[in-house]
Design an enzyme around this catalytic site. Structure first.
Site, PDB file in Angstrom:
ATOM      1  N   ASP A 209     -20.330  79.597   9.614  1.00 21.34           N
ATOM      2  CA  ASP A 209     -20.105  78.695   8.706  1.00 21.34           C
ATOM      3  C   ASP A 209     -20.652  77.480   8.776  1.00 21.34           C
ATOM      4  O   ASP A 209     -21.494  76.422   8.233  1.00 21.34           O
ATOM      5  CB  ASP A 209     -18.365  78.828   8.598  1.00 21.34           C
ATOM      6  CG  ASP A 209     -18.643  79.901   7.344  1.00 21.34           C
ATOM      7  OD1 ASP A 209     -19.809  80.847   7.097  1.00 21.34           O
ATOM      8  OD2 ASP A 209     -17.563  80.479   6.146  1.00 21.34           O
TER       9      ASP A 209
ATOM     10  N   ASN B 159     -22.734  82.545   3.442  1.00 22.59           N
ATOM     11  CA  ASN B 159     -20.573  82.929   2.580  1.00 22.59           C
ATOM     12  C   ASN B 159     -19.985  82.076   2.712  1.00 22.59           C
ATOM     13  O   ASN B 159     -19.035  82.018   3.032  1.00 22.59           O
ATOM     14  CB  ASN B 159     -21.195  83.836   2.572  1.00 22.59           C
ATOM     15  CG  ASN B 159     -20.208  85.043   1.874  1.00 22.59           C
ATOM     16  OD1 ASN B 159     -19.972  84.405   1.310  1.00 22.59           O
ATOM     17  ND2 ASN B 159     -19.855  86.516   2.561  1.00 22.59           N
TER      18      ASN B 159
ATOM     19  N   ASP C 298      -4.670  83.821   4.428  1.00 22.82           N
ATOM     20  CA  ASP C 298      -5.815  84.530   5.536  1.00 22.82           C
ATOM     21  C   ASP C 298      -5.036  85.180   6.692  1.00 22.82           C
ATOM     22  O   ASP C 298      -5.563  86.711   6.493  1.00 22.82           O
ATOM     23  CB  ASP C 298      -6.974  83.343   5.748  1.00 22.82           C
ATOM     24  CG  ASP C 298      -8.206  82.891   4.895  1.00 22.82           C
ATOM     25  OD1 ASP C 298      -8.287  83.791   3.260  1.00 22.82           O
ATOM     26  OD2 ASP C 298      -8.540  81.689   5.073  1.00 22.82           O
TER      27      ASP C 298
ATOM     28  N   GLU D  26     -14.164  87.107   0.841  1.00 27.72           N
ATOM     29  CA  GLU D  26     -15.641  86.940   1.056  1.00 27.72           C
ATOM     30  C   GLU D  26     -15.870  88.788   0.993  1.00 27.72           C
ATOM     31  O   GLU D  26     -17.066  88.799   0.810  1.00 27.72           O
ATOM     32  CB  GLU D  26     -15.845  87.552   3.285  1.00 27.72           C
ATOM     33  CG  GLU D  26     -16.073  86.091   4.021  1.00 27.72           C
ATOM     34  CD  GLU D  26     -15.017  85.336   3.589  1.00 27.72           C
ATOM     35  OE1 GLU D  26     -13.857  84.950   2.863  1.00 27.72           O
ATOM     36  OE2 GLU D  26     -14.796  83.935   4.097  1.00 27.72           O
TER      37      GLU D  26
ATOM     38  N   HIS E 163     -15.883  88.663   8.434  1.00 23.88           N
ATOM     39  CA  HIS E 163     -15.254  89.043   9.910  1.00 23.88           C
ATOM     40  C   HIS E 163     -14.109  89.293   9.666  1.00 23.88           C
ATOM     41  O   HIS E 163     -13.329  89.808  10.931  1.00 23.88           O
ATOM     42  CB  HIS E 163     -15.405  87.133   9.983  1.00 23.88           C
ATOM     43  CG  HIS E 163     -14.285  86.313   9.085  1.00 23.88           C
ATOM     44  ND1 HIS E 163     -14.211  84.914   9.202  1.00 23.88           N
ATOM     45  CD2 HIS E 163     -14.567  86.600   7.251  1.00 23.88           C
ATOM     46  CE1 HIS E 163     -13.939  84.855   8.671  1.00 23.88           C
ATOM     47  NE2 HIS E 163     -14.127  84.779   7.239  1.00 23.88           N
ATOM     48  N   ARG E 164     -13.184  88.829   8.381  1.00 24.31           N
ATOM     49  CA  ARG E 164     -11.366  89.321   9.288  1.00 24.31           C
ATOM     50  C   ARG E 164     -11.041  90.643   8.545  1.00 24.31           C
ATOM     51  O   ARG E 164     -10.154  91.378   9.098  1.00 24.31           O
ATOM     52  CB  ARG E 164     -10.608  88.423   7.733  1.00 24.31           C
ATOM     53  CG  ARG E 164     -10.652  86.877   8.080  1.00 24.31           C
ATOM     54  CD  ARG E 164      -9.371  85.841   7.794  1.00 24.31           C
ATOM     55  NE  ARG E 164      -9.694  84.603   7.595  1.00 24.31           N
ATOM     56  CZ  ARG E 164      -9.922  84.226   8.725  1.00 24.31           C
ATOM     57  NH1 ARG E 164      -9.271  84.681  10.309  1.00 24.31           N
ATOM     58  NH2 ARG E 164     -10.437  82.484   8.702  1.00 24.31           N
TER      59      ARG E 164
ATOM     60  N   LYS F 252     -18.753  84.644  11.466  1.00 19.64           N
ATOM     61  CA  LYS F 252     -18.548  83.827  10.511  1.00 19.64           C
ATOM     62  C   LYS F 252     -17.461  82.760  10.899  1.00 19.64           C
ATOM     63  O   LYS F 252     -17.864  81.402  10.705  1.00 19.64           O
ATOM     64  CB  LYS F 252     -18.055  84.113   8.897  1.00 19.64           C
ATOM     65  CG  LYS F 252     -17.847  83.426   8.541  1.00 19.64           C
ATOM     66  CD  LYS F 252     -17.305  84.363   7.060  1.00 19.64           C
ATOM     67  CE  LYS F 252     -18.384  83.588   5.567  1.00 19.64           C
ATOM     68  NZ  LYS F 252     -16.974  82.538   5.571  1.00 19.64           N
TER      69      LYS F 252
END
Ligand code: DC
Length: 666
Positions: free
Chosen positions: A52, A94, A325, A353, A397-398, A429
């Site tokens: 990112d 993204n 998040d 995402e 990613h998360r 990311k």
């Protein structure tokens, strides 16, 4: 991490130690944009290096900003509000934190100075809404073309056009707080008079607006505010670089280690460096949620220490609007709780995402969990009967990082199962070396760490096969022959009689051996090339006949059994060193084929060689390795024989990976 199709996490049993977090994504990309809009240089320290931020840096370069590294810092030479490039096509991956603010800033710059910019991203970026921001900018007089579906990127931002800045700018706050952030970051560019920004609807993710305001302040812009409803950018605001900025560690990334501590730090705490009580980021408040679930947490200005408190964890019901998040992490912690956990007010998960409510629900169910979901909530029941699952990560990613915490299921069930994370490189990311960092602070039973052994005679291609299989699985590699080669080399250099097993064995513990990036160091010397020489191979097979030498090297080889797994090649990997390996391969290429391969290899290095004598050497070495009494070269009883004489290396690798997949529970 190398791009591997999946990463298998064996059951993990505990955690302790310290981690340093990568820089905050939210702060990094805001700082980069503010530095780019300011006059002069800004030295940015501890910047997050990830997908990112990479797209943001590329965009700034394309716009004519100076961007360079000075030591560990990134230096931005800003535009001072004056465009250097009037045309650019910017690909923003993204990264919402790049797309939204750049759209606002470039729309305003194009309007006032005349330019044409295109912003686009990956397919998912083109499904993430931006219409409310575009509407607000069009309301100001910006010319914005939809290049795809209306309300979504890609967009063209063009000008000149006349801006109308007297009336308040109105923007919706209930879909993404990034729309408001984008306007607040960009409007100082055109603030000849006070500019009033009004929020329509209930503003979500307020802590991210706090970050925006705090960073604007650092860059000389003192936004006035009326609660969360209106913000005023004062007339004659000008971006002023603070000269140097330190980026805090990423508080959302901290959540995985807070969760880790709560679940698995039973003896010593997990210490997290880079965020703490003085952090700007709203997601540090995740620690309150973790504490409510039972974690014991100590905080310092820029560190946290977390250990297990209540166990099982306690199920909670929580409005997570302020930690959108980090809250995802709670859904996996919930599996270890004593009752249901319900997270509410998380509608924004659906436009991140991926649709994160749907994603978490689907993947938690694969583990066996009972999960309910609604438009803006999710409820997760504790899990008793865990299933081995391959977790789809949706390029998010998360999702990948959250599910690593599922690997601790052995702490609540006797029937521990591994967890497969698909496409694990999506963590790049925000946290490119997440899994390496995790492996540095978790404890596994050696017996749970998977091993693949590849044994076979000399020049059968074991080493290449082991390296490729290791790369494909993300496993470490042990070239056990190198250890015998080092022992032989060191014994020869010490002037020892190579037939004296005791004497050779005695020098093994004194060797200062170090392995790194495919190189072997003996003391300060890189002996890699030396070790590969034919002559050293002969020394190795001489010292390898002694049981004392084999014993002296035994533990050294076991020490290579580390997370997430090991591919070990040699002669007795499957029989003597790792008899419990989950897959054993024995290579049986003919002596003629092996002699030919070795011949080609030597010729390609410009070394002259004779095939017939090579073959004689190989056969002599085979004889010695097969007929010695200590760990002779024989296939383990449960080994898969692989005759690779007629196979390409790719075909051999595919065969081994195929066997491996068949043995896995996914
Ligand atoms: O695999 P290699 O050619 O690097 O091995 C060199 C010698 O070391 C080989 O001739 C036999 C010995 N060796 C061994 O006895 N056991 C192992 N596991 C690996 C190598």
């Amino acid at each position: 991490m190398f791009k591997i199709p999946f990463l298998d996490l064996p059951p993990l049993r505990g955690a302790a130690g310290a981690v340093r977090l990568p820089g905050s994504k939210s702060i990094s990309n805001r700082v980069l944009l503010l530095a780019a809009l300011s006059e002069g240089k800004t030295v940015v320290r501890d910047l997050l290096a990830s997908d990112d931020t990479a797209v943001m840096l590329d965009a700034l370069r394309a716009l004519g900003c100076g961007v360079w590294n000075e030591g560990d810092a990134v230096v931005i030479d800003g535009l001072g509000g004056r465009l250097r490039a009037r045309e650019a096509k910017l690909f923003l991956g993204n990264a919402g934190t790049a797309m939204r603010p750049l759209t606002a800033a470039l729309a305003l710059l194009a309007a006032t100075q005349g330019a044409s910019f295109e912003v686009s991203g990956v397919a998912r970026m083109h499904e993430r809404p931006i219409g409310d921001l575009v509407d607000a900018l069009r309301g100001l007089g910006c010319e914005i073309d939809d290049l795809g579906n209306a309300g979504y990127p890609p967009l063209r931002l063009r000008g000149p056009s006349t801006l109308a800045l007297d009336a308040p700018v109105r923007v919706r706050g209930d879909v993404s707080s990034q729309f408001l952030t984008a306007l607040l970051l960009a409007l100082p560019l055109v603030a000849e008079h006070d500019i009033r920004v009004e929020v329509i609807g209930e503003l979500i993710s307020k802590p991210y607006i706090e970050i925006t305001l705090a960073l604007l302040e650092r860059f000389g812009i003192a936004v006035k505010r009326e609660g969360w409803e209106a913000f005023i950018i004062p007339a004659a605001s000008r971006y002023r670089s603070p000269g140097e900025v330190f980026v805090e560690g990423d508080a959302s990334s901290a959540s995985y280690f807070v969760g880790l501590g709560a679940i698995a730090a039973t003896d010593a705490p997990i210490r997290i460096e880079g965020v703490g009580s003085e952090s700007l980021q709203g997601d540090v408040r995740f620690i309150e949620a973790a504490a409510a679930m039972g974690a014991q947490i100590k905080t310092g200005p820029n560190w946290l220490e977390v250990r297990r408190g209540a166990w099982p964890l306690k199920g909670i019901t929580l409005d997570c609007n302020h930690i959108p998040d980090a809250a995802m992490t709670l859904t996996v912690m919930a599996l270890y709780a004593d009752g249901a956990t319900t997270l509410t007010n998380i509608a924004s998960w659906r436009v991140k995402e991926t649709d994160r409510i749907a994603a978490m629900a689907a993947e938690l169910r694969k583990l066996g969990a009972t999960v309910d979901e609604g438009p803006d909530w999710i409820r997760v029941e504790p899990l008793k009967d865990w299933k081995a699952a391959a977790i789809h990560t949706y390029d998010d990613h998360r999702v990948a990082m959250c599910f690593s915490l599922a690997a601790f299921n052995g702490l609540v069930t006797d029937a521990a199962v591994p967890v497969r994370i698909l496409e694990p490189h999506c963590v790049a990311k925000t946290f490119p070396d997440y899994f390496e960092t995790l492996f540095g602070v978790v404890i596994a039973n050696a017996a749970d760490v998977p091993v693949i052994t590849i044994d076979g005679p000399t020049a059968s291609g074991k080493g290449t096969l082991a390296d490729e299989v290791g790369k494909a699985l993300g496993f470490g590699v042990l070239d056990s022959g190198a250890l015998y080669r080092v022992a032989g080399l060191a014994a020869r250099r010490a002037g020892l009689n190579l037939d004296d097993g005791d004497a050779v064995a005695a020098i093994v513990p004194t060797l200062q051996l170090r392995f790194g990036d495919g190189h072997v160091f003996l003391g300060q010397e890189d002996v890699s090339a030396r070790l590969r020489a034919e002559a050293t191979g002969l020394l190795a097979s001489q010292v390898a006949v002694h049981p004392q030498v084999r014993k002296a090297l035994h533990q050294l080889q076991l020490d290579f059994r580390r997370l997430p797994g090991l591919v070990a090649d040699g002669r007795d990997m499957g029989t003597a060193i790792f008899p419990d390996a989950s897959l054993k391969v024995f290579l049986i290429a003919s002596a003629a084929t092996r002699a030919e391969r070795r011949h080609k290899q030597l010729i390609s290095k410009g070394i002259s060689a004779n095939i017939d004598s090579l073959r004689e050497d190989l056969e002599a070495r085979d004889e010695r390795d097969k007929n010695r009494s200590a760990s002779p070269l024989v296939p383990a009883q449960d080994a898969q024989l692989l005759d690779n004489s007629a196979l390409t290396i790719e075909a051999s690798v595919d065969q081994v990976l195929d066997w491996w997949q068949q043995r896995r529970p996914f």
